[in-house]
Design an enzyme around this catalytic site. Structure first.
Site, PDB file in Angstrom:
ATOM      1  N   ARG A 194       0.828  -1.215   0.000  1.00 43.85           N
ATOM      2  CA  ARG A 194       0.000   0.000   0.000  1.00 43.85           C
ATOM      3  C   ARG A 194       0.860   1.262   0.000  1.00 43.85           C
ATOM      4  O   ARG A 194       0.376   2.355  -0.273  1.00 43.85           O
ATOM      5  CB  ARG A 194      -0.979  -0.006   1.187  1.00 43.85           C
ATOM      6  CG  ARG A 194      -1.950   1.155   1.195  1.00 43.85           C
ATOM      7  CD  ARG A 194      -3.216   0.931   2.047  1.00 43.85           C
ATOM      8  NE  ARG A 194      -2.981   0.149   3.242  1.00 43.85           N
ATOM      9  CZ  ARG A 194      -2.390   0.603   4.363  1.00 43.85           C
ATOM     10  NH1 ARG A 194      -2.018   1.853   4.447  1.00 43.85           N
ATOM     11  NH2 ARG A 194      -2.224  -0.204   5.393  1.00 43.85           N
ATOM     12  N   TYR A 214     -17.441  17.097 -14.921  1.00 41.74           N
ATOM     13  CA  TYR A 214     -17.801  15.680 -15.024  1.00 41.74           C
ATOM     14  C   TYR A 214     -18.796  15.336 -13.901  1.00 41.74           C
ATOM     15  O   TYR A 214     -18.620  15.787 -12.762  1.00 41.74           O
ATOM     16  CB  TYR A 214     -16.513  14.850 -14.896  1.00 41.74           C
ATOM     17  CG  TYR A 214     -16.749  13.377 -14.718  1.00 41.74           C
ATOM     18  CD1 TYR A 214     -17.317  12.623 -15.734  1.00 41.74           C
ATOM     19  CD2 TYR A 214     -16.397  12.740 -13.536  1.00 41.74           C
ATOM     20  CE1 TYR A 214     -17.536  11.271 -15.570  1.00 41.74           C
ATOM     21  CE2 TYR A 214     -16.605  11.380 -13.366  1.00 41.74           C
ATOM     22  CZ  TYR A 214     -17.186  10.652 -14.382  1.00 41.74           C
ATOM     23  OH  TYR A 214     -17.402   9.322 -14.213  1.00 41.74           O
ATOM     24  N   ASP A 241      -8.499  19.156 -14.039  1.00 42.98           N
ATOM     25  CA  ASP A 241      -8.792  17.819 -14.568  1.00 42.98           C
ATOM     26  C   ASP A 241      -8.401  17.842 -16.046  1.00 42.98           C
ATOM     27  O   ASP A 241      -9.056  18.477 -16.869  1.00 42.98           O
ATOM     28  CB  ASP A 241     -10.286  17.497 -14.386  1.00 42.98           C
ATOM     29  CG  ASP A 241     -10.626  16.072 -14.814  1.00 42.98           C
ATOM     30  OD1 ASP A 241      -9.932  15.534 -15.700  1.00 42.98           O
ATOM     31  OD2 ASP A 241     -11.603  15.509 -14.271  1.00 42.98           O
ATOM     32  N   LYS A 277      -9.171   6.779 -19.334  1.00 47.33           N
ATOM     33  CA  LYS A 277      -9.546   7.283 -20.660  1.00 47.33           C
ATOM     34  C   LYS A 277      -8.337   7.250 -21.612  1.00 47.33           C
ATOM     35  O   LYS A 277      -7.864   6.183 -21.923  1.00 47.33           O
ATOM     36  CB  LYS A 277     -10.143   8.676 -20.506  1.00 47.33           C
ATOM     37  CG  LYS A 277     -11.150   8.807 -19.336  1.00 47.33           C
ATOM     38  CD  LYS A 277     -12.467   8.079 -19.580  1.00 47.33           C
ATOM     39  CE  LYS A 277     -13.346   7.955 -18.346  1.00 47.33           C
ATOM     40  NZ  LYS A 277     -13.661   9.204 -17.666  1.00 47.33           N
TER      41      LYS A 277
HETATM   42  C1  LIG Z   1     -14.202   9.565 -16.380  1.00 45.06           C
HETATM   43  C2  LIG Z   1     -13.802  10.879 -15.832  1.00 45.06           C
HETATM   44  C3  LIG Z   1     -13.465  11.017 -14.484  1.00 45.06           C
HETATM   45  C4  LIG Z   1     -13.597   9.876 -13.486  1.00 45.06           C
HETATM   46  O1  LIG Z   1     -12.634   8.887 -13.704  1.00 45.06           O
HETATM   47  P1  LIG Z   1     -12.834   7.330 -13.314  1.00 45.06           P
HETATM   48  O2  LIG Z   1     -11.556   6.740 -13.812  1.00 45.06           O
HETATM   49  O3  LIG Z   1     -14.062   6.859 -14.036  1.00 45.06           O
HETATM   50  O4  LIG Z   1     -12.993   7.256 -11.851  1.00 45.06           O
HETATM   51  C5  LIG Z   1     -13.053  12.258 -14.042  1.00 45.06           C
HETATM   52  N1  LIG Z   1     -12.969  13.316 -14.879  1.00 45.06           N
HETATM   53  C6  LIG Z   1     -13.293  13.225 -16.192  1.00 45.06           C
HETATM   54  C7  LIG Z   1     -13.196  14.425 -17.061  1.00 45.06           C
HETATM   55  C8  LIG Z   1     -13.725  12.006 -16.706  1.00 45.06           C
HETATM   56  O5  LIG Z   1     -14.072  11.925 -18.001  1.00 45.06           O
END
Ligand SMILES: *Cc1c(COP(=O)(O)O)cnc(C)c1O
Length: 354
Positions: free
Chosen positions: A48, A99, A170, A195
């Site tokens: 961890r 998001y 983000d 993504k």
């Molecule tokens: C999908 C997404 C998230 C969340 O990410 P996860 O890997 O699904 O937890 C956060 N910000 C944006 C812009 C996203 O498209």
């Protein structure tokens, strides 16, 4: 060895960093280190606290963003770690079209009295900087998901810092290839590595990248204490995907740009939204029914949430009750993948009956 004076290009660094040393019988790739614990007395100690597979991934993504990377179990876990930096009672400024998961976390924290949130139009720099007064954190998402609004990170960071607020971005949609928020003055970058970073729709992972060693230490401590750690196999897959990000993104972006040209003015589409870069396009159909019909009629495009994979996917975002009510009912978010643009266009046109 390359000339040390000559900085390496990003395409080279993304392939060459995060590898074992060049000695006989060293593996080319950092292995998946499946172990819960390590022989005592070293830096790692326990699974961890650290893992060599994490380190390889973090070295590469940290280099691309120009900061120190800490990997997490998901994008949501990375977002939660940043919010965890805040003292109780802090004010957060956030895009009203963040998001949905981000909005969900902010609302949940606000409901429980931990923070207060002021939602803004992130493209309206003056409004964002005005709201930063008295805030502890300005959260930026750019382009926003799925409205595709673009923020001026440098101007917001300057204004937010003058007001004494931290700035987190983000960067999931743009990736460090199209936008490096730390260079524009942001303190923290967050990724859903699920993504584009991973890129093959087979991994959930996240990351925080910090500008300073102090923030890296604080975020690492939150990961250790809360335990939202990535699995070694997922981290290996994410790094494997990251190696090809430049070629994937270049192709997906050029296909997206060509699709936008071909779809603009198409009968049945009220709007084609595209910020000019990246591979996400939002098209607006007149009604929810028309958008649902499109989603169920396409054959090459897959009807699925998430984005950034080699496969082209689409979805009507308002099918999620948590999506902002200011997003049109008929908005369909397209994640353009690596199929041929002619096939993608033909499939969309036929599903639209155009
Ligand atoms: C999908 C997404 C998230 C969340 O990410 P996860 O890997 O699904 O937890 C956060 N910000 C944006 C812009 C996203 O498209």
């Amino acid at each position: 060895m390359p000339d040390a004076q000559q900085p390496l290009h990003v395409e080279t660094r993304v392939v060459t960093l995060g590898r074992p040393s060049s000695e006989p019988d060293q593996p080319l790739n950092v292995p998946v280190t499946l172990t819960s614990t390590f022989i005592a007395g070293g830096d790692l100690e326990y699974g961890r606290y650290g893992n060599p597979t994490w380190t390889a991934f973090e070295d590469v993504l940290g280099d691309l963003e120009g900061g120190r990377c800490i990997a997490f179990a998901s994008g949501m876990a990375a977002i939660a770690a940043v919010l965890d930096l805040l003292d109780a009672g802090s004010k957060v400024v956030a895009p009203r079209h963040s998001y949905t998961g981000t909005i969900g976390q902010l609302q949940d924290s606000e409901r429980r009295g931990r923070i207060t949130v002021e939602y803004v139009d992130i493209a309206d720099t003056e409004a964002v900087v005005g709201a930063a007064e008295g805030a502890a954190l300005v959260w930026i998402e750019t382009p926003t998901n799925p409205a595709l609004e673009v923020a001026d990170v440098a101007a917001i960071a300057a204004g937010a810092h003058a007001a004494g607020a931290l700035v987190a971005v983000d960067n999931t949609f743009a990736t460090p290839l199209l936008q490096r928020p730390l260079e524009s003055g942001a303190d923290l970058v967050v990724h859903s590595a699920t993504k584009y970073i991973s890129g093959h729709s087979d991994v959930l992972m996240g990351a925080v990248v910090t500008a300073t060693a102090e923030h890296a230490e604080a975020i690492t401590s939150i990961r250790t204490l809360r335990g939202a750690i990535p699995a070694p196999l997922e981290t290996f897959l994410a790094l494997r995907g990251l190696r090809t990000l430049p070629v994937r993104l270049e192709r997906a972006q050029s296909t997206a740009q060509e699709l936008v040209r071909r779809l603009s003015g198409l009968e049945g589409l009220q709007e084609v939204r595209y910020p000019g870069f990246g591979a996400i396009v939002s098209i607006v159909l007149p009604t929810a029914e028309a958008a649902d019909a499109l989603a169920s009629s396409v054959r090459l495009w897959r009807h699925a949430t998430s984005l950034g994979g080699v496969e082209s996917t689409l979805e009507r975002r308002r099918r999620w009750p948590a999506e902002a009510s200011t997003i049109p009912e008929g908005l369909v978010r397209l994640s353009v993948g690596l199929e041929h643009v002619d096939d993608l266009e033909r499939d969309l046109r036929s599903a639209l009956g155009a």
